[in-house]
Scaffold this motif. Structure first.
Motif, short mmCIF file in Angstrom:
data_model
loop_
_atom_site.label_atom_id
_atom_site.label_comp_id
_atom_site.label_asym_id
_atom_site.label_seq_id
_atom_site.Cartn_x
_atom_site.Cartn_y
_atom_site.Cartn_z
N GLN A 12 0.90 -1.02 0.15
CA GLN A 12 -0.09 0.06 -0.05
C GLN A 12 0.71 1.36 0.09
N TYR A 13 0.21 2.25 -0.68
CA TYR A 13 1.09 3.57 -0.60
C TYR A 13 0.09 4.31 0.36
N GLY A 14 0.42 4.73 1.58
CA GLY A 14 -0.42 5.23 2.55
C GLY A 14 -1.30 4.56 2.97
N PRO A 17 -4.41 0.82 -0.72
CA PRO A 17 -4.06 -0.64 -1.02
C PRO A 17 -3.81 -0.55 -2.78
N VAL A 18 -2.66 -1.26 -3.10
CA VAL A 18 -2.54 -1.56 -4.49
C VAL A 18 -2.31 -3.00 -4.64
N LEU A 19 -1.50 -3.41 -3.85
CA LEU A 19 -1.55 -5.06 -4.27
C LEU A 19 -2.32 -5.73 -2.94
N GLY A 36 -3.76 -5.59 -17.66
CA GLY A 36 -4.59 -5.03 -16.81
C GLY A 36 -4.88 -3.64 -17.02
N PRO A 37 -5.94 -2.91 -16.37
CA PRO A 37 -6.07 -1.73 -16.64
C PRO A 37 -5.00 -0.60 -15.86
N SER A 38 -5.04 0.69 -16.52
CA SER A 38 -4.00 1.54 -15.96
C SER A 38 -4.44 1.90 -14.39
N GLY A 39 -3.26 1.48 -13.83
CA GLY A 39 -3.48 1.91 -12.00
C GLY A 39 -3.50 0.44 -11.48
N CYS A 40 -3.80 -0.48 -12.02
CA CYS A 40 -4.00 -1.86 -11.34
C CYS A 40 -2.81 -2.25 -10.42
N GLY A 41 -1.59 -1.88 -10.84
CA GLY A 41 -0.60 -2.21 -9.89
C GLY A 41 0.42 -3.07 -10.75
N LYS A 42 0.61 -3.08 -11.98
CA LYS A 42 1.64 -3.86 -12.80
C LYS A 42 3.01 -3.23 -12.41
N SER A 43 3.09 -1.94 -12.86
CA SER A 43 4.66 -1.31 -12.26
C SER A 43 4.98 -1.58 -11.06
N THR A 44 3.93 -1.38 -10.08
CA THR A 44 4.24 -1.58 -8.66
C THR A 44 4.78 -2.93 -8.20
N LEU A 45 4.03 -3.88 -8.84
CA LEU A 45 4.45 -5.39 -8.77
C LEU A 45 6.06 -5.47 -9.13
N LEU A 52 12.97 -2.04 -5.36
CA LEU A 52 12.70 -0.57 -5.85
C LEU A 52 11.57 0.03 -4.75
N GLU A 53 10.59 -1.00 -4.26
CA GLU A 53 9.75 -0.48 -3.35
C GLU A 53 9.54 -1.75 -2.52
N PRO A 54 9.72 -1.35 -1.19
CA PRO A 54 9.22 -2.34 -0.18
C PRO A 54 7.82 -2.73 -0.04
N ASP A 163 9.09 -3.09 -18.19
CA ASP A 163 7.65 -2.46 -17.97
C ASP A 163 7.20 -1.45 -18.85
N GLU A 164 6.42 -1.87 -19.54
CA GLU A 164 5.71 -1.19 -20.83
C GLU A 164 7.00 -0.68 -21.73
N ILE A 165 7.95 -1.53 -21.95
CA ILE A 165 8.94 -0.81 -22.74
C ILE A 165 8.84 -0.34 -24.27
N THR A 195 2.68 -5.25 -20.14
CA THR A 195 2.55 -4.34 -21.42
C THR A 195 1.02 -4.11 -21.98
N HIS A 196 0.88 -3.04 -22.85
CA HIS A 196 -0.38 -2.94 -23.39
C HIS A 196 -0.44 -3.39 -24.85
N GLU A 197 0.55 -4.37 -25.25
CA GLU A 197 0.72 -4.73 -26.71
C GLU A 197 0.17 -6.12 -26.52
N1 LIG Z 1 4.96 6.17 -5.41
C1 LIG Z 1 3.72 6.19 -5.32
N2 LIG Z 1 3.22 6.86 -4.37
C2 LIG Z 1 1.62 6.91 -4.27
N3 LIG Z 1 0.82 6.05 -4.86
C3 LIG Z 1 1.64 5.39 -6.18
C4 LIG Z 1 2.84 5.32 -6.25
N4 LIG Z 1 3.16 4.58 -7.26
C5 LIG Z 1 2.08 4.18 -7.76
N5 LIG Z 1 0.75 4.67 -6.86
C6 LIG Z 1 -0.52 3.92 -7.15
O1 LIG Z 1 -0.30 2.54 -7.07
C7 LIG Z 1 -1.76 2.37 -8.13
C8 LIG Z 1 -0.75 1.45 -8.98
O2 LIG Z 1 0.06 2.03 -9.87
P1 LIG Z 1 0.86 1.28 -11.04
O3 LIG Z 1 1.74 2.45 -11.54
O4 LIG Z 1 1.65 0.16 -10.30
O5 LIG Z 1 -0.09 0.80 -12.05
P2 LIG Z 1 -0.12 0.08 -13.61
O6 LIG Z 1 -0.76 -1.15 -13.55
O7 LIG Z 1 1.48 -0.05 -13.77
O8 LIG Z 1 -0.59 1.35 -14.32
P3 LIG Z 1 -0.31 1.85 -15.99
O9 LIG Z 1 -0.85 0.68 -16.93
O10 LIG Z 1 -0.78 3.42 -16.19
O11 LIG Z 1 1.24 1.84 -16.00
C9 LIG Z 1 -1.82 3.40 -8.68
O12 LIG Z 1 -3.19 3.97 -8.18
C10 LIG Z 1 -0.97 4.56 -8.48
O13 LIG Z 1 -1.59 5.79 -8.31
#
Ligand SMILES: Nc1ncnc2c1ncn2[C@@H]1O[C@H](COP(=O)(O)OP(=O)(O)OP(=O)(O)O)[C@@H](O)[C@H]1O
Ligand SMILES: [Mg+2]
Length: 247
Positions: A12-14, A17-19, A36-45, A52-54, A163-165, A195-197
């Motif tokens: 979670q960020y603050g 919850p993301v994952l 998955g849709p934008s913001g679903c957490g792919k990059s976070t994972l 890079l993220e705990p 990540d979305e290269i 990827t979105h491809e």
């Molecule tokens: N450093 C951060 N601080 C706070 N919230 C964050 C941070 N990084 C990501 N988030 C939030 O975490 C959620 C997941 O973001 P993430 O970037 O993992 O999504 P994504 O699936 O990669 O989206 P996209 O397809 O647009 O790349 C989003 O709601 C985003 O706003």
């Protein structure tokens, strides 16, 4: 045996919850795609996997070794796991060759002669040997992204996270980058990519994972996910993708 094991991971960020108890396994030589849709957490994972993220809960293991939580050797982790981002992040003040040589020299402490021979070979492989002494801003976006990929390969990672290269590239530059990924897949590189491809995901993946609600909501072989998804939400996501002309 699974090479990468993600068990019940929370992030979670603050207070957000993301994952949410995410489970995922990747076997050696597999190419696993996160969609998955934008913001679903792919990059976070992806960012959690190479530290890079705990994470906030659960655990991640590579070859059975825990890579999250207290006492983890982050340098050892990053030696094994390469990551390439949408925005290539090459160092602008260093030549292309120096960009590729930096980590093997600094992190692995390998001798310069050997590192240079290997770096030049990597650049040759992507057809950019002639650009070795040039600076990143003299390269096209597609060329810079290819350099970013071989920069990660210079560390001889056991796992490559992508990540979305291709998202930042003009359409005509996308295929040259995807070709490298295809080659790596054929060579047996273990990869986890967001990827979105969708066409590419369908072609190259051993397994496709649809992320939704902080979990892998549905996963399966590409043929199944793209032609006969079981879950309504996966179907709805793919319907939107098709309507946008991206599948
Ligand atoms: N450093 C951060 N601080 C706070 N919230 C964050 C941070 N990084 C990501 N988030 C939030 O975490 C959620 C997941 O973001 P993430 O970037 O993992 O999504 P994504 O699936 O990669 O989206 P996209 O397809 O647009 O790349 C989003 O709601 C985003 O706003
Ligand atoms: Mg992302």
């Amino acid at each position: 045996m699974s090479f990468l094991e993600i068990r019940d991971v929370n992030k979670q960020y603050g207070l957000t919850p993301v994952l949410n108890g995410l489970d995922l396994t990747v076997k050696e030589h597999q190419v696993v795609t996160l969609i998955g849709p934008s913001g679903c957490g792919k990059s976070t994972l992806l960012r959690c996997i190479n530290g890079l993220e705990p994470i906030s809960g659960g655990e991640i293991r590579i070859s059975g070794d825990r890579v999250t939580g207290p006492g983890v050797d982050m340098n050892a982790l990053r030696r094994q796991v390469g990551i390439v981002f949408q925005s290539y992040n090459l160092f602008p003040h260093m030549t292309v060759l120096d960009n590729v040589m930096l980590a093997p020299l600094r992190v692995l402490g390998l001798p310069k002669d050997q590192v240079e021979v290997e770096a030049v070979a990597l650049l040759r492989r992507i057809g950019l040997e002639a650009k070795a002494k040039g600076y990143p801003d003299s390269l096209s976006g597609g060329q810079q992204q290819r350099v970013a990929i071989v920069r990660a390969l210079a560390m001889k990672p056991r796992l490559l996270l992508l990540d979305e290269i291709t998202s930042a590239l003009d359409p005509e530059l996308v295929s040259e980058v995807l070709n490298i990924v295809r080659d790596l897949a054929a060579e047996g590189m273990t990869m986890l990519l967001a990827t979105h491809e969708m066409g590419f995901a369908r072609e190259v993946s051993s397994k496709v994972c649809f992320l939704q609600g902080g979990q892998i909501f549905e996963e399966g072989p590409p043929e199944q996910i793209f032609t006969a998804p079981r879950e309504e939400r996966t179907q709805a996501f793919l319907k939107r993708i098709i309507e946008a002309g991206r599948l």
